[in-house]
Design an enzyme around this catalytic site. Structure first.
Site, PDB file in Angstrom:
ATOM      1  CG  HIS A 148     126.067 -23.323  69.679  1.00  0.00           C
ATOM      2  ND1 HIS A 148     125.720 -22.106  70.445  1.00  0.00           N
ATOM      3  CD2 HIS A 148     125.306 -23.824  68.765  1.00  0.00           C
ATOM      4  CE1 HIS A 148     124.273 -22.067  70.067  1.00  0.00           C
ATOM      5  NE2 HIS A 148     124.087 -23.071  69.082  1.00  0.00           N
ATOM      6  CD  GLU A 149     126.187 -25.024  65.487  1.00  0.00           C
ATOM      7  OE1 GLU A 149     125.012 -25.795  65.840  1.00  0.00           O
ATOM      8  OE2 GLU A 149     126.117 -23.762  65.572  1.00  0.00           O
ATOM      9  CG  HIS A 188     122.752 -27.580  69.134  1.00  0.00           C
ATOM     10  ND1 HIS A 188     121.513 -27.262  69.927  1.00  0.00           N
ATOM     11  CD2 HIS A 188     123.007 -26.589  68.563  1.00  0.00           C
ATOM     12  CE1 HIS A 188     121.475 -25.984  69.915  1.00  0.00           C
ATOM     13  NE2 HIS A 188     122.259 -25.584  69.044  1.00  0.00           N
ATOM     14  CE1 TYR A 203     117.863 -24.787  68.880  1.00  0.00           C
ATOM     15  CE2 TYR A 203     116.599 -24.125  66.778  1.00  0.00           C
ATOM     16  CZ  TYR A 203     117.884 -24.110  67.750  1.00  0.00           C
ATOM     17  OH  TYR A 203     118.528 -23.214  67.509  1.00  0.00           O
ATOM     18  CD  GLU A 237     120.804 -22.247  70.168  1.00  0.00           C
ATOM     19  OE1 GLU A 237     121.741 -21.345  70.305  1.00  0.00           O
ATOM     20  OE2 GLU A 237     120.733 -23.114  69.159  1.00  0.00           O
ATOM     21  CG  ASP A 278     115.547 -17.481  67.746  1.00  0.00           C
ATOM     22  OD1 ASP A 278     116.181 -18.064  66.805  1.00  0.00           O
ATOM     23  OD2 ASP A 278     116.109 -16.933  68.677  1.00  0.00           O
ATOM     24  CG  HIS A 321     119.547 -18.344  68.433  1.00  0.00           C
ATOM     25  ND1 HIS A 321     118.679 -18.952  67.575  1.00  0.00           N
ATOM     26  CD2 HIS A 321     120.700 -19.038  68.363  1.00  0.00           C
ATOM     27  CE1 HIS A 321     119.170 -20.186  67.146  1.00  0.00           C
ATOM     28  NE2 HIS A 321     120.477 -20.308  67.590  1.00  0.00           N
TER      29      HIS A 321
HETATM   30  S1  TI1 Z   1     122.092 -24.581  66.235  1.00  0.00           S
HETATM   31  C1  TI1 Z   1     122.294 -23.098  65.067  1.00  0.00           C
HETATM   32  C2  TI1 Z   1     120.795 -22.816  64.445  1.00  0.00           C
HETATM   33  C3  TI1 Z   1     120.854 -22.658  63.022  1.00  0.00           C
HETATM   34  C4  TI1 Z   1     119.581 -22.642  62.465  1.00  0.00           C
HETATM   35  C5  TI1 Z   1     119.662 -22.500  61.300  1.00  0.00           C
HETATM   36  C6  TI1 Z   1     119.523 -23.500  60.301  1.00  0.00           C
HETATM   37  C7  TI1 Z   1     122.743 -22.285  65.881  1.00  0.00           C
HETATM   38  O1  TI1 Z   1     122.390 -21.961  66.892  1.00  0.00           O
HETATM   39  N1  TI1 Z   1     123.840 -21.580  65.350  1.00  0.00           N
HETATM   40  C8  TI1 Z   1     124.513 -20.515  65.941  1.00  0.00           C
HETATM   41  C9  TI1 Z   1     125.937 -20.369  65.388  1.00  0.00           C
HETATM   42  C10 TI1 Z   1     126.734 -19.531  66.363  1.00  0.00           C
HETATM   43  C11 TI1 Z   1     127.283 -20.210  67.540  1.00  0.00           C
HETATM   44  C12 TI1 Z   1     127.218 -18.502  65.905  1.00  0.00           C
HETATM   45  C13 TI1 Z   1     128.139 -19.206  68.090  1.00  0.00           C
HETATM   46  C14 TI1 Z   1     127.919 -17.751  66.736  1.00  0.00           C
HETATM   47  C15 TI1 Z   1     128.516 -18.125  67.887  1.00  0.00           C
HETATM   48  C16 TI1 Z   1     123.774 -19.388  66.399  1.00  0.00           C
HETATM   49  O2  TI1 Z   1     123.801 -18.625  67.379  1.00  0.00           O
HETATM   50  N2  TI1 Z   1     123.260 -18.786  65.112  1.00  0.00           N
HETATM   51  C17 TI1 Z   1     122.590 -17.694  65.132  1.00  0.00           C
HETATM   52  C18 TI1 Z   1     123.135 -16.604  64.383  1.00  0.00           C
HETATM   53  C19 TI1 Z   1     121.104 -17.834  64.973  1.00  0.00           C
HETATM   54  O3  TI1 Z   1     120.692 -18.897  64.288  1.00  0.00           O
HETATM   55  O4  TI1 Z   1     120.136 -16.908  65.211  1.00  0.00           O
HETATM   56 ZN    ZN Z   2     122.339 -23.515  68.290  1.00  0.00          ZN
END
Ligand code: TI1
Ligand code: ZN
Ligand code: CA
Length: 575
Positions: A380-381, A384, A395, A404, A479, A484
């Site tokens: 996922h990261e 991005h 975003y 996302e 959000d 998300h």
């Molecule tokens: S790209 C990141 C956003 C973070 C913003 C804060 C600086 C993101 O989307 N993180 C994921 C992490 C993740 C990925 C968790 C897959 C579990 C599975 C994400 O989904 N974050 C959620 C918790 C959120 O930021 O709402």
């Molecule tokens: Zn993300």
């Protein structure tokens, strides 16, 4: 010969209904994507080459989408080509443009235009500004670039304290649309290391020195090379991993700096430790400046930090996925280093991409365990990172939800790819790290059935569940406009394309993961733009499907039909 003639005839249908409609509104509103009629029969030619060069065709086509007076000597050429690439697999040619006013680039603008083998335009994405020629934007600065830099410095130092030394600072004239108004600004970008790492962007009004907007982005640091050795370590899931690292011959210590090698491409992979530095500070500091945290070291070639081992080995696996399946050389397609930092913040329940690198929190042990342990989280990261270096989807709101969603889709696909074709499908995201005390409850989100997961009541969604239909989308401000949350709508479409199924009364025939990933990758890298929303995602996926699985006898292929019905099923319909 005969065929050629027929083609020529068919080219008379230059502007299909969809496009014509958007142009007719064009005098007032920006047009959205120009897109060839998707259903059948109508030839996919939006604009004829007529013997023009590729570049001329692109500009003439884009100009043709501007209603009313096309050019004004004051505003100059509206479109500037910034990237061109041929796709030998399909014989097509893909051009990215940005808009400019009197030669001054417009921040955040951009289009993609695709040409067929005859140089005819068959697809285009991205908003075209309609009234640029009639808009009066000042183009004469009354302050100097140096003045704007001084103003930006003042703002930065108010935030982080006196900066003795800027690693880099420069300004460039840029048109910036802020809250509906166009400003002539100097966009000043500044990198700092101390007292805090930062990559600051300041938009300074070039006519009066006001700061219109400012934010902080990010950069990466360089590894220290030495002797290569093979190291090992247990990952977050208790699995022994083996990987190449470098040993500092002076100190005898090995550092978590390695290389992901695929054929002739090799990418540096470096993993660091933030020692629980606060996430907000770290995100800002690391973004542009290059603060990555501290080295992860060992004297024995055994790395004892499972989070670091997981982040490191997962990033190699995700890179292998992009290289082997999509022929992409690292996140920027140019072999950029893969930097990860673990132990960000205290029990931080998140992971992120800050524009330059991956960041992983340790989780609070209840909602999440160490986020570095999720291979789909790494996917996922890192996706991005791919997005930053391709469509660069903004975003926020719909484009943020598509951003996302693509991160989730490729996160899942990269994980499934690493597990191997024979392993069962897994359309849960984050199952390895989500609610560690509740085994078997899957992940944070589900691509197969978004509504199987609850979402905070603060969003006020039906049954407090993630939406799986466009009509159920979240329209509030939390959000960043539900990036998300609404991602789930597109996630479900991708799942349906791959696996098929009935959804809201629409039957979709699955076409396999392998075809699904090719379609989305092509849509992302060749068609989507910064402002793309759900309808653009639909159109881009359909266009990508038609490129890869062409229409026959005027009928879309089975693959294209699947894409169309999947988007119909989630309520994202062709108008
Ligand atoms: S790209 C990141 C956003 C973070 C913003 C804060 C600086 C993101 O989307 N993180 C994921 C992490 C993740 C990925 C968790 C897959 C579990 C599975 C994400 O989904 N974050 C959620 C918790 C959120 O930021 O709402
Ligand atoms: Zn993300
Ligand atoms: Ca998963």
């Amino acid at each position: 010969m005969k065929k050629k003639k027929q083609n020529k005839m068919s080219k008379k249908v230059v502007i299909p209904a969809v496009l014509a409609l958007s142009v007719s509104f064009g005098g007032l509103l920006p047009t959205t994507s120009a897109f060839a009629e998707e259903q059948t029969n109508v030839p996919t030619v939006l604009f004829q080459a007529n013997g023009l060069s590729k570049q001329e065709v692109v500009k003439a086509f884009l100009q043709s989408q501007v209603a009313g007076p096309k050019t004004l000597s004051a505003s100059g050429d509206q479109f500037k080509i910034v990237n061109e690439e041929a796709d030998p697999a399909t014989g097509t040619y893909h051009v990215r443009t940005v808009e400019q006013y009197n030669g001054i680039p417009i921040y955040g603008s951009g289009q993609t235009v695709a040409l067929d083998a005859n140089n005819n335009v068959y697809a285009s994405f991205g908003k075209v500004t309609q009234r640029l020629a009639r808009t009066i934007i000042p183009t004469k600065a009354s302050i100097s670039k140096d003045d704007s830099i001084a103003i930006a410095k003042e703002g930065i130092e108010e935030k982080i304290g006196k900066v003795k030394n800027y690693d880099a600072i420069d300004g460039e004239l840029t048109i910036y649309n802020y809250q509906g108004q166009d400003y002539l600004t100097y966009l000043v970008k500044a990198s700092t290391a101390a007292p805090a790492p930062g990559y600051f962007h300041y938009f300074v009004d070039a006519t009066n020195g006001n700061v219109i907007d400012s934010f902080n982005a990010i950069h990466e640091a360089d590894p220290v090379p030495t002797t290569p050795v093979i190291a090992r370590g247990l990952d977050v899931n208790g699995i022994m991993q083996s990987f190449g690292v470098i040993k500092d011959t002076n100190t005898g210590k090995s550092l978590l700096h390695g290389t992901a090698v695929n054929g002739t491409n090799s990418v540096s992979v470096n993993t660091y430790d933030a020692h629980r530095m606060g996430e907000n500070g770290f995100i800002i500091l690391s973004g542009l400046l290059g603060f990555t945290g501290w080295e992860v070291e060992t004297k024995t070639n055994f790395f004892a930090d499972p989070a670091a081992v997981s982040a490191h080995t997962n990033s190699i696996k995700v890179n292998n996925y992009y290289q082997n399946i999509h022929k992409r050389n690292s996140l920027d397609a140019k072999g950029m280093p893969l930097i990860s930092t673990v132990h960000i913040g205290s029990k931080w329940n998140n992971a992120a991409w800050n524009g330059k690198q991956m960041l992983y929190g340790d989780g609070d042990g209840v909602y999440f365990s160490s986020l570095a342990g999720g291979m789909d989280v790494a996917g996922h990261e890192m996706t991005h990172g791919v997005i930053t270096n391709s469509a660069n989807l903004t975003y926020q709101d719909e484009s943020g939800a598509i951003n996302e969603s693509l991160a989730d889709i490729f996160g899942c696909l990269a994980q499934m790819n690493a597990r191997g074709l024979s392993s069962p499908a897994d359309w849960e995201i984050g199952e390895e790290i989500y609610t560690p005390n509740i085994p078997g409850d899957g992940g944070l989100r589900s691509l197969s059935d978004p509504r199987s997961k609850s979402v905070s009541a603060a969003y006020g969604l039906r049954d407090n569940r993630y939406p799986d239909h466009y009509q159920d989308r979240y329209l509030g401000e939390l959000d960043k406009g539900g990036v998300h949350i609404n991602s789930s709508i597109n996630n479900k479409a991708a799942y349906l394309i791959s696996e098929g199924g009935e959804h809201h009364g629409v039957n979709v025939t699955g076409i396999t993961r392998s075809k699904t990933e090719k379609i989305y990758y092509r849509a992302l890298t060749k068609y989507l733009t910064a402002s793309s929303g759900f309808i653009d995602m639909r159109n881009a996926a359909i266009q990508a499907a038609r490129d890869l699985y062409p229409d026959k006898n005027g009928q879309p292929s089975a693959e294209t039909k699947t894409v169309i019905s999947a988007y119909d099923a989630v309520g994202v319909t062709g108008q």
